[in-house]
Write an enzyme that holds these catalytic residues in place. Sequence first.
Site, PDB file in Angstrom:
ATOM      1  N   CYS A  51      21.641   1.575  21.079  1.00 22.77           N
ATOM      2  CA  CYS A  51      22.804   2.437  21.871  1.00 22.77           C
ATOM      3  C   CYS A  51      22.565   2.530  23.156  1.00 22.77           C
ATOM      4  O   CYS A  51      21.389   2.910  23.510  1.00 22.77           O
ATOM      5  CB  CYS A  51      22.771   3.826  20.899  1.00 22.77           C
ATOM      6  SG  CYS A  51      23.988   4.890  21.807  1.00 22.77           S
ATOM      7  N   CYS A 104      21.605   6.410  24.032  1.00 28.84           N
ATOM      8  CA  CYS A 104      20.353   7.330  23.554  1.00 28.84           C
ATOM      9  C   CYS A 104      19.215   6.270  23.484  1.00 28.84           C
ATOM     10  O   CYS A 104      18.199   6.804  22.965  1.00 28.84           O
ATOM     11  CB  CYS A 104      20.592   8.131  22.241  1.00 28.84           C
ATOM     12  SG  CYS A 104      20.844   7.229  20.869  1.00 28.84           S
ATOM     13  N   CYS A 140      23.490   9.897  18.168  1.00 28.44           N
ATOM     14  CA  CYS A 140      24.058  10.845  19.361  1.00 28.44           C
ATOM     15  C   CYS A 140      25.677  10.901  19.491  1.00 28.44           C
ATOM     16  O   CYS A 140      26.255  11.700  20.298  1.00 28.44           O
ATOM     17  CB  CYS A 140      23.725  10.226  20.964  1.00 28.44           C
ATOM     18  SG  CYS A 140      24.145   8.579  21.294  1.00 28.44           S
ATOM     19  N   CYS A 199      24.187  -7.700  13.455  1.00 31.03           N
ATOM     20  CA  CYS A 199      23.811  -7.073  12.124  1.00 31.03           C
ATOM     21  C   CYS A 199      23.305  -5.650  12.255  1.00 31.03           C
ATOM     22  O   CYS A 199      22.188  -5.617  12.829  1.00 31.03           O
ATOM     23  CB  CYS A 199      22.712  -7.964  11.830  1.00 31.03           C
ATOM     24  SG  CYS A 199      22.247  -7.846  10.101  1.00 31.03           S
ATOM     25  N   CYS A 253      27.203   6.028  16.995  1.00 21.60           N
ATOM     26  CA  CYS A 253      25.783   6.187  16.787  1.00 21.60           C
ATOM     27  C   CYS A 253      25.538   7.318  16.057  1.00 21.60           C
ATOM     28  O   CYS A 253      26.026   8.324  16.293  1.00 21.60           O
ATOM     29  CB  CYS A 253      25.167   6.185  18.049  1.00 21.60           C
ATOM     30  SG  CYS A 253      23.291   6.319  18.098  1.00 21.60           S
TER      31      CYS A 253
END
Length: 189
Positions: free
Chosen positions: A153, A156, A108, A178, A105
Amino acid sequence: MLSRAATSKLSPVLSTSLSSSAGNISAFSTISTRTRTTSRRVFKTGASQSSRNMSDSATFAKGKPEDEWRAVLSPQQFRVLRQKGTEPAHTGQYDKFKAQGVYECAGCGTPLYKSTTKFDSGCGWPAFFDAIPGAINRHDDISLGMVRTEITCAACGGHLGHVFKGEGFPTPTDERHCVNSISLKFKDE
């Protein structure tokens, strides 16, 4: 006017009303009222879930207030990760990227996808057929007037993209995650 395929997917009452009352104004206003009521209910549900996901930083292990996200993310990253934006197709750095490692991510640093699950779908965004277990959350997204599955995510709450199922890709899951390139950062193995 709706196509036969679109009409057949509507509820039996609405489908029958549409096909038998093309010139009947009162039937149209009844259908219109039902549609507005249904849309309002769906919108309220979606809006409350969306605002809960974006503003409640205490829900996520790596949550931060909005001003802290603005300080650590570029304006483009903030628009996609925190405001559920989308980068233009074929513009992201990881669309055609091929290397062995892990995609994390960008907000984070949580590991989200292994390079072994990435495939070329031709859609213009990085595509994966599976995520690292527990790394993403799925939510209904009705922002375009249809139901799609948004992925975020798990640590976060950052917006990653959407999952599409049953498209016939030769992958083990028949799913296409995607993902916006800007939502990711790559780490070599």
